[in-house]
Motif scaffolding. Structure first.
Motif, PDB file in Angstrom:
ATOM      1  N   UNK A  49      11.861  -3.397  14.346  1.00 21.85           N
ATOM      2  CA  UNK A  49      11.151  -2.662  13.163  1.00 21.85           C
ATOM      3  C   UNK A  49       9.858  -2.297  13.499  1.00 21.85           C
ATOM      4  N   UNK A  50       9.317  -1.097  13.328  1.00 23.02           N
ATOM      5  CA  UNK A  50       7.907  -0.635  13.676  1.00 23.02           C
ATOM      6  C   UNK A  50       7.092  -0.627  12.271  1.00 23.02           C
ATOM      7  N   UNK A  51       5.844  -1.252  12.374  1.00 23.48           N
ATOM      8  CA  UNK A  51       5.110  -1.202  11.181  1.00 23.48           C
ATOM      9  C   UNK A  51       3.661  -0.552  11.655  1.00 23.48           C
ATOM     10  N   UNK A  52       3.306  -0.021  10.734  1.00 26.45           N
ATOM     11  CA  UNK A  52       2.044   0.559  10.929  1.00 26.45           C
ATOM     12  C   UNK A  52       1.438   1.432   9.560  1.00 26.45           C
ATOM     13  N   UNK A  53       0.431   2.094   9.881  1.00 25.52           N
ATOM     14  CA  UNK A  53      -0.327   3.073   9.042  1.00 25.52           C
ATOM     15  C   UNK A  53      -0.106   4.541   9.205  1.00 25.52           C
ATOM     16  N   UNK A  54      -0.218   5.297   8.153  1.00 27.68           N
ATOM     17  CA  UNK A  54      -0.377   6.629   8.361  1.00 27.68           C
ATOM     18  C   UNK A  54      -1.480   6.979   7.382  1.00 27.68           C
ATOM     19  N   UNK A  57      -4.090  12.234   2.478  1.00 30.12           N
ATOM     20  CA  UNK A  57      -5.133  13.211   2.168  1.00 30.12           C
ATOM     21  C   UNK A  57      -5.252  13.112   0.667  1.00 30.12           C
ATOM     22  N   UNK A  58      -4.684  12.115  -0.022  1.00 26.82           N
ATOM     23  CA  UNK A  58      -4.846  11.743  -1.586  1.00 26.82           C
ATOM     24  C   UNK A  58      -6.178  11.184  -1.745  1.00 26.82           C
ATOM     25  N   UNK A  59      -7.076  11.882  -2.815  1.00 25.53           N
ATOM     26  CA  UNK A  59      -8.472  11.284  -2.862  1.00 25.53           C
ATOM     27  C   UNK A  59      -8.318   9.764  -3.215  1.00 25.53           C
ATOM     28  N   UNK A  60      -9.236   9.016  -2.446  1.00 29.75           N
ATOM     29  CA  UNK A  60      -9.354   7.594  -2.943  1.00 29.75           C
ATOM     30  C   UNK A  60      -8.301   6.737  -2.203  1.00 29.75           C
ATOM     31  N   UNK A  61      -7.331   7.328  -1.396  1.00 31.19           N
ATOM     32  CA  UNK A  61      -6.271   6.458  -0.750  1.00 31.19           C
ATOM     33  C   UNK A  61      -6.599   6.905   1.029  1.00 31.19           C
ATOM     34  N   UNK A  62      -6.877   6.034   1.703  1.00 33.81           N
ATOM     35  CA  UNK A  62      -7.220   6.063   3.011  1.00 33.81           C
ATOM     36  C   UNK A  62      -6.011   6.068   3.734  1.00 33.81           C
ATOM     37  N   UNK A  63      -5.375   4.790   4.025  1.00 32.04           N
ATOM     38  CA  UNK A  63      -4.283   4.604   4.801  1.00 32.04           C
ATOM     39  C   UNK A  63      -3.114   3.807   4.046  1.00 32.04           C
ATOM     40  N   UNK A  64      -1.802   4.420   4.601  1.00 33.78           N
ATOM     41  CA  UNK A  64      -0.723   4.008   3.779  1.00 33.78           C
ATOM     42  C   UNK A  64       0.130   3.166   4.600  1.00 33.78           C
ATOM     43  N   UNK A  65       0.504   1.723   4.448  1.00 35.08           N
ATOM     44  CA  UNK A  65       1.134   0.846   5.138  1.00 35.08           C
ATOM     45  C   UNK A  65       2.755   1.517   5.157  1.00 35.08           C
ATOM     46  N   UNK A  93       2.316   8.179  -3.466  1.00 31.15           N
ATOM     47  CA  UNK A  93       3.757   7.814  -3.024  1.00 31.15           C
ATOM     48  C   UNK A  93       3.618   6.284  -3.619  1.00 31.15           C
ATOM     49  N   UNK A  94       4.959   5.754  -3.888  1.00 34.46           N
ATOM     50  CA  UNK A  94       5.202   4.392  -4.304  1.00 34.46           C
ATOM     51  C   UNK A  94       5.918   3.623  -3.114  1.00 34.46           C
ATOM     52  N   UNK A  95       5.838   2.440  -3.045  1.00 32.60           N
ATOM     53  CA  UNK A  95       6.548   1.625  -2.046  1.00 32.60           C
ATOM     54  C   UNK A  95       8.328   1.970  -2.217  1.00 32.60           C
ATOM     55  N   UNK A  96       8.818   2.071  -0.927  1.00 34.38           N
ATOM     56  CA  UNK A  96      10.012   2.435  -0.879  1.00 34.38           C
ATOM     57  C   UNK A  96      10.234   3.843  -0.671  1.00 34.38           C
TER      58      UNK A  96
END
Length: 115
Positions: A49-54, A57-65, A93-96
């Motif tokens: 399984x590959x894990x990382x960050x993307x 462009x949502x204000x106040x949100x830098x990277x999303x795991x 976005x929400x987890x899942x």
């Protein structure tokens, strides 16, 4: 050698413990046969399984795991990590939640993990 793995083959997301005893690979914690197969493949390094960050462009949100919805062949891991750099989430976005489908033609979706 023992390894802790979270299985993503089904909705159970079992916490697997995989260890090698002699020639045998022993997987515990799986609630279905897919966990046995997934744990063995990831332990042997054939798939993972590959894990990382993307980016976001949502204000106040830098990277999303994020993580892939299923294990990908070991030879595709680098290609998938490069593809992560091209993904940019443009809405909250929400987890899942799936943020990219069939990443690098692996058949795996990219899913938002918990913060």
């Amino acid at each position: 050698m023992q390894k802790e793995i979270t299985c993503t083959e089904c909705a159970n997301h079992c916490r697997l413990t995989v260890e090698q005893k002699g020639e045998e690979i022993v997987v515990t914690g799986n609630r279905c046969p897919r966990g046995l197969k997934s744990g063995t493949e990831e332990f042997l390094g054939q798939r993972q399984v590959v894990r990382g960050f993307v980016r976001s462009s949502v204000e106040g949100v830098g990277k999303i795991p994020v993580y892939t919805s299923k294990s990908v062949p070991k030879g595709m891991v680098y290609k998938v990590t490069l593809a992560l750099k091209r993904v940019c989430v443009e809405h909250p976005v929400c987890p899942g939640e799936i943020v990219a489908e069939n990443i690098s033609n692996t058949g795996a979706n990219l899913i938002v993990s918990e913060q």
